[in-house]
Design a protein around this motif. Structure first.
Motif, PDB file in Angstrom:
ATOM      1  N   LYS A 363       0.687  -1.241  -0.062  1.00 24.03           N
ATOM      2  CA  LYS A 363       0.114   0.260  -0.168  1.00 24.03           C
ATOM      3  C   LYS A 363       1.182   1.410   0.103  1.00 24.03           C
ATOM      4  O   LYS A 363       1.479   1.381   0.686  1.00 24.03           O
ATOM      5  CB  LYS A 363      -1.427   0.422   1.374  1.00 24.03           C
ATOM      6  CG  LYS A 363      -1.570   1.355   0.892  1.00 24.03           C
ATOM      7  CD  LYS A 363      -2.842   1.509   2.632  1.00 24.03           C
ATOM      8  CE  LYS A 363      -3.800   2.234   3.006  1.00 24.03           C
ATOM      9  NZ  LYS A 363      -4.783   2.281   3.551  1.00 24.03           N
ATOM     10  N   SER A 364       0.819   1.982  -0.996  1.00 24.76           N
ATOM     11  CA  SER A 364       1.429   3.530  -0.312  1.00 24.76           C
ATOM     12  C   SER A 364       1.159   4.404  -0.174  1.00 24.76           C
ATOM     13  O   SER A 364      -0.649   4.859   0.141  1.00 24.76           O
ATOM     14  CB  SER A 364       1.335   4.204  -2.810  1.00 24.76           C
ATOM     15  OG  SER A 364       2.034   3.027  -2.969  1.00 24.76           O
ATOM     16  N   LEU A 365       1.762   5.374   0.586  1.00 27.66           N
ATOM     17  CA  LEU A 365       0.575   6.579   1.784  1.00 27.66           C
ATOM     18  C   LEU A 365       1.505   8.124   0.486  1.00 27.66           C
ATOM     19  O   LEU A 365       2.467   7.524   0.837  1.00 27.66           O
ATOM     20  CB  LEU A 365       1.458   6.383   2.808  1.00 27.66           C
ATOM     21  CG  LEU A 365       1.157   5.028   3.737  1.00 27.66           C
ATOM     22  CD1 LEU A 365       2.032   5.636   4.967  1.00 27.66           C
ATOM     23  CD2 LEU A 365       0.071   4.528   3.875  1.00 27.66           C
ATOM     24  N   LYS A 366       0.346   8.166   0.276  1.00 27.66           N
ATOM     25  CA  LYS A 366       0.899  10.026  -0.561  1.00 27.66           C
ATOM     26  C   LYS A 366       0.705  11.083   0.225  1.00 27.66           C
ATOM     27  O   LYS A 366      -0.289  11.441   1.529  1.00 27.66           O
ATOM     28  CB  LYS A 366      -0.044   9.604  -1.892  1.00 27.66           C
ATOM     29  CG  LYS A 366      -0.645   8.039  -2.427  1.00 27.66           C
ATOM     30  CD  LYS A 366       0.981   8.271  -3.136  1.00 27.66           C
ATOM     31  CE  LYS A 366       0.752   7.216  -4.351  1.00 27.66           C
ATOM     32  NZ  LYS A 366       1.557   7.291  -4.551  1.00 27.66           N
ATOM     33  N   GLY A 367       1.490  11.871   0.304  1.00 25.50           N
ATOM     34  CA  GLY A 367       1.436  13.247   1.320  1.00 25.50           C
ATOM     35  C   GLY A 367       2.777  13.397   1.053  1.00 25.50           C
ATOM     36  O   GLY A 367       3.094  14.915   0.185  1.00 25.50           O
ATOM     37  N   HIS A 368       4.202  13.187   1.223  1.00 24.19           N
ATOM     38  CA  HIS A 368       5.111  13.757   0.024  1.00 24.19           C
ATOM     39  C   HIS A 368       5.352  14.164  -1.096  1.00 24.19           C
ATOM     40  O   HIS A 368       4.853  13.654  -1.872  1.00 24.19           O
ATOM     41  CB  HIS A 368       6.606  12.507   1.147  1.00 24.19           C
ATOM     42  CG  HIS A 368       6.527  13.197   1.888  1.00 24.19           C
ATOM     43  ND1 HIS A 368       6.987  14.238   3.272  1.00 24.19           N
ATOM     44  CD2 HIS A 368       6.488  11.849   3.705  1.00 24.19           C
ATOM     45  CE1 HIS A 368       7.109  13.104   4.589  1.00 24.19           C
ATOM     46  NE2 HIS A 368       6.853  12.117   4.602  1.00 24.19           N
ATOM     47  N   SER A 369       6.284  15.399  -1.375  1.00 24.44           N
ATOM     48  CA  SER A 369       6.438  16.140  -2.215  1.00 24.44           C
ATOM     49  C   SER A 369       8.020  15.436  -2.654  1.00 24.44           C
ATOM     50  O   SER A 369       8.093  15.943  -4.197  1.00 24.44           O
ATOM     51  CB  SER A 369       6.121  17.556  -2.414  1.00 24.44           C
ATOM     52  OG  SER A 369       7.336  17.733  -1.776  1.00 24.44           O
ATOM     53  N   SER A 370       8.587  15.186  -1.902  1.00 22.18           N
ATOM     54  CA  SER A 370       9.749  14.125  -2.595  1.00 22.18           C
ATOM     55  C   SER A 370      10.392  13.455  -2.594  1.00 22.18           C
ATOM     56  O   SER A 370       9.775  12.565  -0.704  1.00 22.18           O
ATOM     57  CB  SER A 370      11.057  15.131  -2.281  1.00 22.18           C
ATOM     58  OG  SER A 370      12.176  15.263  -2.885  1.00 22.18           O
ATOM     59  N   ASP A 371      11.926  13.361  -1.951  1.00 19.17           N
ATOM     60  CA  ASP A 371      12.349  11.723  -1.489  1.00 19.17           C
ATOM     61  C   ASP A 371      12.527  11.415   0.013  1.00 19.17           C
ATOM     62  O   ASP A 371      12.297  12.751   0.381  1.00 19.17           O
ATOM     63  CB  ASP A 371      13.481  11.344  -2.093  1.00 19.17           C
ATOM     64  CG  ASP A 371      14.438  10.867  -3.305  1.00 19.17           C
ATOM     65  OD1 ASP A 371      13.306  11.335  -4.233  1.00 19.17           O
ATOM     66  OD2 ASP A 371      14.968  10.595  -4.157  1.00 19.17           O
ATOM     67  N   GLY A 645      10.888   3.815   2.367  1.00 22.95           N
ATOM     68  CA  GLY A 645      10.762   4.873   2.364  1.00 22.95           C
ATOM     69  C   GLY A 645      11.976   5.272   0.831  1.00 22.95           C
ATOM     70  O   GLY A 645      13.063   4.177   0.926  1.00 22.95           O
ATOM     71  N   GLY A 646      11.429   6.326  -0.027  1.00 19.74           N
ATOM     72  CA  GLY A 646      12.460   6.429  -0.903  1.00 19.74           C
ATOM     73  C   GLY A 646      12.006   7.185  -1.979  1.00 19.74           C
ATOM     74  O   GLY A 646      11.662   8.205  -1.843  1.00 19.74           O
ATOM     75  N   SER A 647      12.923   6.950  -3.263  1.00 18.67           N
ATOM     76  CA  SER A 647      12.398   8.036  -4.783  1.00 18.67           C
ATOM     77  C   SER A 647      11.193   7.341  -4.695  1.00 18.67           C
ATOM     78  O   SER A 647      11.334   6.109  -5.057  1.00 18.67           O
ATOM     79  CB  SER A 647      13.658   7.723  -5.023  1.00 18.67           C
ATOM     80  OG  SER A 647      13.832   7.222  -5.519  1.00 18.67           O
ATOM     81  N   GLY A 648      10.656   7.894  -6.481  1.00 18.73           N
ATOM     82  CA  GLY A 648       9.930   7.372  -7.324  1.00 18.73           C
ATOM     83  C   GLY A 648       8.864   7.457  -7.234  1.00 18.73           C
ATOM     84  O   GLY A 648       8.136   8.596  -6.638  1.00 18.73           O
ATOM     85  N   GLU A 649       7.820   6.578  -7.455  1.00 19.31           N
ATOM     86  CA  GLU A 649       6.105   7.064  -7.500  1.00 19.31           C
ATOM     87  C   GLU A 649       6.265   6.726  -6.419  1.00 19.31           C
ATOM     88  O   GLU A 649       5.156   7.386  -5.567  1.00 19.31           O
ATOM     89  CB  GLU A 649       5.402   5.659  -8.821  1.00 19.31           C
ATOM     90  CG  GLU A 649       4.359   6.315  -8.806  1.00 19.31           C
ATOM     91  CD  GLU A 649       3.995   5.147  -9.688  1.00 19.31           C
ATOM     92  OE1 GLU A 649       2.399   4.702 -10.277  1.00 19.31           O
ATOM     93  OE2 GLU A 649       4.264   4.328 -10.895  1.00 19.31           O
ATOM     94  N   ASN A 650       6.462   5.348  -5.923  1.00 15.27           N
ATOM     95  CA  ASN A 650       5.744   5.306  -4.686  1.00 15.27           C
ATOM     96  C   ASN A 650       6.795   5.047  -3.457  1.00 15.27           C
ATOM     97  O   ASN A 650       7.191   5.039  -2.862  1.00 15.27           O
ATOM     98  CB  ASN A 650       5.317   3.756  -4.365  1.00 15.27           C
ATOM     99  CG  ASN A 650       4.252   3.528  -6.070  1.00 15.27           C
ATOM    100  OD1 ASN A 650       2.899   4.417  -5.544  1.00 15.27           O
ATOM    101  ND2 ASN A 650       4.162   2.501  -5.851  1.00 15.27           N
ATOM    102  N   ILE A 651       7.201   6.524  -2.756  1.00 16.08           N
ATOM    103  CA  ILE A 651       7.993   7.337  -2.216  1.00 16.08           C
ATOM    104  C   ILE A 651       8.279   6.081  -0.634  1.00 16.08           C
ATOM    105  O   ILE A 651       8.707   6.460  -0.214  1.00 16.08           O
ATOM    106  CB  ILE A 651       8.749   8.532  -2.433  1.00 16.08           C
ATOM    107  CG1 ILE A 651       7.446   9.508  -2.345  1.00 16.08           C
ATOM    108  CG2 ILE A 651       9.313   9.189  -3.992  1.00 16.08           C
ATOM    109  CD1 ILE A 651       6.887  11.114  -1.424  1.00 16.08           C
TER     110      ILE A 651
END
Length: 659
Positions: A363-371, A645-651
């Protein structure tokens, strides 16, 4: 074309018929079991004696330069140069990879960390050619190939190079170089110097960082864009991408129109890059490790944040390789692999899934705008914390995945977060050199701890919650212990010779383990602050360390793509776990999911999380992220949820175990 050129080279495919005066062919060397090579046929389309003479001169220069420079592993080797049937032919080593323009088109704009890694890989090549009196004169993304076999950058197309002592003056209409990338003195007077190549390098960084082609800006406004290049960072669709003050100043100096104000040598740029911390570092994963001097590459561990640029997944498909006067087009079908000496941050293609994931629900958690550089679970199992390059910390309700609140206060990238044992306090460390303590009930800042002279890469609470340990980046290299009741510094621990990427307390609170970019792990007696022992034998920087629940076993994640297990009583290596295809940025232990009761979890820049049996050293399964590097992993107290946690579409992503 005849069947064999030079009695041994068989053209198999016309790769390019562009560039004005050259055709490029893929060929086979029949004397070397049909090994692939690249053949350039001089077939001028130019009219008139002047341009034709210049074209012949450039073609011969390329052969001459390649013969001199081909000894460098990041410059194509010249295999042959001959005349046949009134044509000139040049045979080069075939570089299997894609040029950086195609890489950019596939993956999107580079992050700061990738720009730093790019510079630290290519600058030694420029130093090599400049010391030998050669100026490339046409540096741009199309003329830089990322070699597939090891991820290293290869500088191509020396057809426009010339000796420093040459007096050839470029005539109107025959400017050597590419508009937008070419320095003013080279464009106006036809004169080029090492500093001219460095301007082109700066323009290339601008292109890769912003996605805006300098050639387009040059057509619209000449060199007017150079002094206002930052405005293109935040164009529509880039959501507040920025660069650190330090990198901004380096790019400013590379892009100076006045050659006297510009960097004069590659060494000057390297010095500025390696004397600064990478602003975009995630705890273990994203920190610039100035190992450049030793390997000429540096990965600077860099974890260098391949931060925002490491996004989007690479697709297996066609890629372009441009070599010399023509261009070489071919299909690339194998994933990138990284050698132990390649820049930590290349952009590898996601590996094939090796283990089914049917027992975990992602499951992806959306909210951060960068890595996202760090993730942590509260000990009560209710909250997940995440720290990002967007300068915020977010708290999430683990049960529902809903965002609880955002904590703001750091002035730049946040590299690390951790919860106190009572789940009431959160500590965060940032590239702004401070540690902040937060009240989780109110979301208010309790206090700021200051004292480090460089960014804070890692923080950890002692088991009793009374002490905080912090490790700092390369200018500082120290560990500090803080009294959390008073906010006062207890002591500073010195001993590492490079930045401290990871600190962790033993379960009994008597020992502190620290991992460093100096490739060592050190164990410290917390009562005395004295060194107990040093664990050595790592080929690259240590990016993460974690104690097993028994307090006797320590796991480490390393830039050499391995996970190591150590017996702390003997100081001996138990296992080296191999399976990741890129550096291992984070390790953690998970209870109650394997037969022996403990599972080791590792997150890597190869875009995967792996689960291991620490007793047998065998891999249990692989969790694929879909896109983006993994900079940090954490395990919920009940062992039922893994966060990455990381980079890309699902950070920010969690995997919940399905019973």
């Amino acid at each position: 074309m005849i069947p064999l050129l030079g009695g041994r080279y068989r053209p198999t495919e016309l790769l390019s018929d562009e560039g004005g005066f050259g055709r490029t062919y893929l060929a086979q060397d029949v004397h070397k079991l049909n090994e692939c090579c690249v053949v350039k046929q001089f077939a001028p389309k130019l009219q008139g004696t002047g341009p034709l003479t210049k074209a012949i001169e450039l073609f011969k220069q390329e052969a001459s330069r390649l013969q001199e420079l081909g000894e460098h592993p990041q410059i194509p080797t010249l295999l042959a140069y001959f005349e046949q049937n009134h044509y000139l032919f040049l045979v080069q080593q075939f570089i299997n990879g894609q040029n950086l323009l195609k890489e950019w088109e596939t993956l999107g704009s580079y992050s700061e960390i990738e720009i730093r890694t790019f510079l630290l890989d290519l600058l030694p090549v420029l130093k090599f050619i400049h010391v030998r009196g050669v100026i490339h004169r046409d540096i741009k993304p199309q003329n830089i190939i990322r070699r597939q076999s090891d991820g290293r950058l290869v500088l191509i197309d020396f057809g426009a190079s010339k000796q420093l002592t040459a007096t050839v003056q470029t005539k109107m209409g025959t400017v050597i170089g590419s508009h937008g990338y070419t320095a003013l003195e080279q464009m106006q007077d036809g004169k080029a110097y090492p500093a001219s190549d460095l301007f082109s390098l700066g323009a290339t960084c601008f292109h890769l960082l912003t996605g805006v082609r300098p050639s387009q800006l040059w057509i619209q406004q000449g060199y007017g864009w150079v002094q206002s290049w930052r405005q293109y960072l935040n164009r529509p669709g880039r959501d507040g991408i920025s660069v650190s003050t330090e990198l901004g100043e380096i790019l400013d100096k590379l892009l100076q129109l006045d050659i006297q104000k510009r960097y004069q040598s590659a060494d000057e740029v390297i010095t500025d890059l390696t004397s600064q911390p990478s602003p975009l570092s995630s705890v273990p994963p994203t920190i610039l490790t100035p190992t450049f001097a030793a390997t000429s590459v540096n990965k600077a561990a860099v974890s260098l944040k391949s931060n925002s640029k490491l996004q989007m997944q690479l697709l297996l498909g066609s890629s372009i390789l441009v070599l010399g006067l023509g261009g070489v087009w071919y299909l690339q079908t194998r994933p990138h692999t990284m050698s132990e000496y390649s820049p930590p941050i290349s952009r590898p293609i996601p590996p094939e899934k090796s283990v089914p994931e049917n027992s975990f629900l992602p499951k992806s958690l959306k909210g951060h705008s960068s890595d996202v550089n760090s993730v942590a679970f509260s000990p009560d199992g209710i909250t997940l914390g995440s720290a990002s390059d967007d300068k915020t910390i977010k708290l999430w309700k683990l049960a529902s995945g809903e965002e609880i609140r955002t904590l703001q206060g750091h002035s730049t990238w946040i590299w690390t977060v951790t919860f106190s044992p009572d789940s009431k306090t959160l500590a965060s460390g940032s590239a702004d050199k401070t540690i902040k303590l937060w009240n989780l009930e109110t979301g208010k800042l309790i206090r700021t701890l200051e004292g480090h002279s460089d960014g804070v890469a890692s923080v950890a609470f002692s088991p009793d919650g009374k002490t905080l340990a912090s490790g700092s980046a390369s200018k500082d290299k120290t560990i500090k212990l803080w009294n959390l009741e008073t906010g006062k510094l207890i002591r500073t621990i010195d001993g590492h010779t490079n930045g401290v990427s990871s600190v962790v307390f033993s379960p009994d609170g008597k020992t502190l383990a620290s991992g460093s970019w100096d490739r060592t792990i050190k164990l410290w007696n917390l009562e005395t602050g004295k060194l107990i022992r040093t664990l050595e034998g790592n080929a690259e920087s240590i990016l993460s360390v974690a104690f097993a629940p028994d307090g006797v076993t320590l796991a480490s994640g390393c830039g050499d793509k391995t996970v190591k297990l150590w017996n702390l009583e003997t100081g001996k290596l138990i296992y080296t776990l191999k399976g990741h295809n890129d550096k291992v940025n984070s390790v953690a232990f998970l209870r109650s999911t394997s037969p022996n009761g403990v599972t080791l979890v590792s997150g890597s820049s190869d875009k995967s999380i792996k689960l291991w049996n620490p007793v047998t050293g065998k891999e249990i399964r692989t969790l694929e992220t879909g896109s983006g590097y993994i900079y940090a992993v954490a395990i919920s107290p009940d062992g039922q949820t893994i966060a990455g946690g990381g980079s890309g579409e699902n950070i920010l992503k969690i995997w919940q175990m399905i019973q």
